[in-house]
Design an enzyme around this catalytic site. Structure first.
Site, short mmCIF file in Angstrom:
data_model
loop_
_atom_site.label_atom_id
_atom_site.label_comp_id
_atom_site.label_asym_id
_atom_site.label_seq_id
_atom_site.Cartn_x
_atom_site.Cartn_y
_atom_site.Cartn_z
N SER A 15 6.75 5.28 12.98
CA SER A 15 8.00 6.47 12.63
C SER A 15 8.62 6.95 13.95
O SER A 15 8.92 7.97 13.74
CB SER A 15 7.20 7.74 12.20
OG SER A 15 6.41 7.20 10.94
N THR B 51 0.67 -1.27 0.07
CA THR B 51 -0.11 0.02 0.07
C THR B 51 0.76 1.31 0.01
O THR B 51 1.91 1.31 0.34
CB THR B 51 -0.93 0.04 1.43
OG1 THR B 51 -0.10 0.29 2.49
CG2 THR B 51 -1.85 -1.22 1.17
N ILE C 81 8.94 5.44 -0.30
CA ILE C 81 9.34 4.23 0.26
C ILE C 81 8.02 3.17 -0.23
O ILE C 81 8.54 2.14 -0.88
CB ILE C 81 8.99 4.34 1.82
CG1 ILE C 81 10.04 5.12 2.34
CG2 ILE C 81 9.00 2.65 2.30
CD1 ILE C 81 9.68 5.25 3.99
N GLY C 82 7.04 3.26 -0.60
CA GLY C 82 6.17 2.23 -1.11
C GLY C 82 6.74 1.84 -2.64
O GLY C 82 6.63 0.70 -2.89
N TYR D 147 -1.05 12.35 13.40
CA TYR D 147 -0.19 11.22 12.85
C TYR D 147 0.69 10.41 13.89
O TYR D 147 0.56 9.35 13.94
CB TYR D 147 0.88 12.05 11.92
CG TYR D 147 1.86 11.29 11.41
CD1 TYR D 147 1.60 10.42 10.23
CD2 TYR D 147 3.19 11.30 11.73
CE1 TYR D 147 2.62 9.50 9.63
CE2 TYR D 147 4.21 10.34 11.17
CZ TYR D 147 3.74 9.55 10.17
OH TYR D 147 4.94 8.76 9.38
#
Length: 271
Positions: free
Chosen positions: A166, A22, A30-31, A179
């Site tokens: 993260s 995803t 990164i994906g 986030y």
């Protein structure tokens, strides 16, 4: 005497495996790097994207569009499929897994790399943004794992769930609370999901990649963070992708329930 290490490269260590990745919406991301790495190792990949989110961010959508991104991955075909879907819809995770299983016959690996980025201090956060960040980042990852587990054939080797956080467990992120809170939930769910799936031979791990240069940071932040990294630079998406590839391979089968801090020695105190 010369000793040569066998890195597994070129062996197509994931041949015959099917992965859902995803958050594949920018070539700098990164994906994209993960999808490219898994494809190079022989896996078939369903690449998921939600480009409207990137379009709303300061870094913007990829100028090549999804057509250009998919072309750079080798083009949609026998081993690459694509779906654009919004994880704010609770039905999306199951739909994505169902599409992958229908396209390739089964799913072996889920890489929940997608994220909703949201700034907000304690004074600024709203219930609406908290709900959206939770829905995409945390709920979306759980429901992906649930849908994956429901269709997984346990006779097949290599069942993997790989999620992303993260570093909220290592240092505060008080300027981006929606986030940070939603990603922190992923850290906390890792061990419990791993235990829920361990007896089925499915591993669950989470990667904290540290600061990775995907084009989102301004020059000042880039310099400050770079000084706090021993290598003097941010991480690269392909470095994250290599860790994910290892976790997805048979070599990573003994690792489960772990949050892996792959940060290059990030010294937060030095910023």
């Amino acid at each position: 005497m010369t000793i040569e290490m066998d890195t597994g490269r070129g062996r197509e260590s994931l041949a015959g495996r099917v992965a859902v990745v995803t958050g594949v919406s920018r070539r700098a991301g990164i994906g994209f790097a993960i999808a490219r790495e898994l494809l190079a190792e022989g896996a078939s990949v369903l690449a998921h994207s939600w480009t409207p989110h990137d379009a709303d961010q300061p870094w913007g959508a990829d100028p090549a569009g999804m057509a250009g991104i998919l072309e750079e991955l080798g083009g949609v075909g026998e081993r690459l499929r694509h779906v654009e879907a919004d994880f704010t819809d609770p039905e999306t995770p199951a739909s994505v897994i169902e599409l992958a299983a229908r396209s390739f016959g089964h799913v072996d690996v889920v890489v929940a790399n997608h994220t909703r980025s949201a700034l907000g201090t304690l004074d600024e956060i709203t219930a609406a943004e908290l709900d959206l960040s939770w829905a995409v980042n945390a709920r979306g990852s759980v429901l992906l794992a649930q849908a994956f587990a429901a269709q997984h054939d346990d006779r097949r080797p290599g069942g993997r769930v790989i999620m992303f956080t993260s570093g909220q467990h290592l240092a505060p992120m008080s300027q981006e609370l929606p986030y940070a809170i939603s990603k922190g939930a992923i850290h906390q769910m890792t061990l419990s999901l791993a235990d829920a799936l361990a007896d089925r031979g499915i591993t669950v791990n989470t990667v904290n990649p540290g600061p990775v240069d995907t084009g989102w940071a301004d020059p000042d932040l880039t310099r400050r963070v770079g000084r706090a990294l021993p290598a003097g630079r941010w991480g690269k998406p392909e470095e994250v992708a290599r860790l994910v590839r290892w976790l997805a391979s048979d070599d990573g089968a003994w690792i489960t329930g772990q949050v892996i801090n792959s940060e290059g020695g990030f010294r937060r105190w030095a910023m």
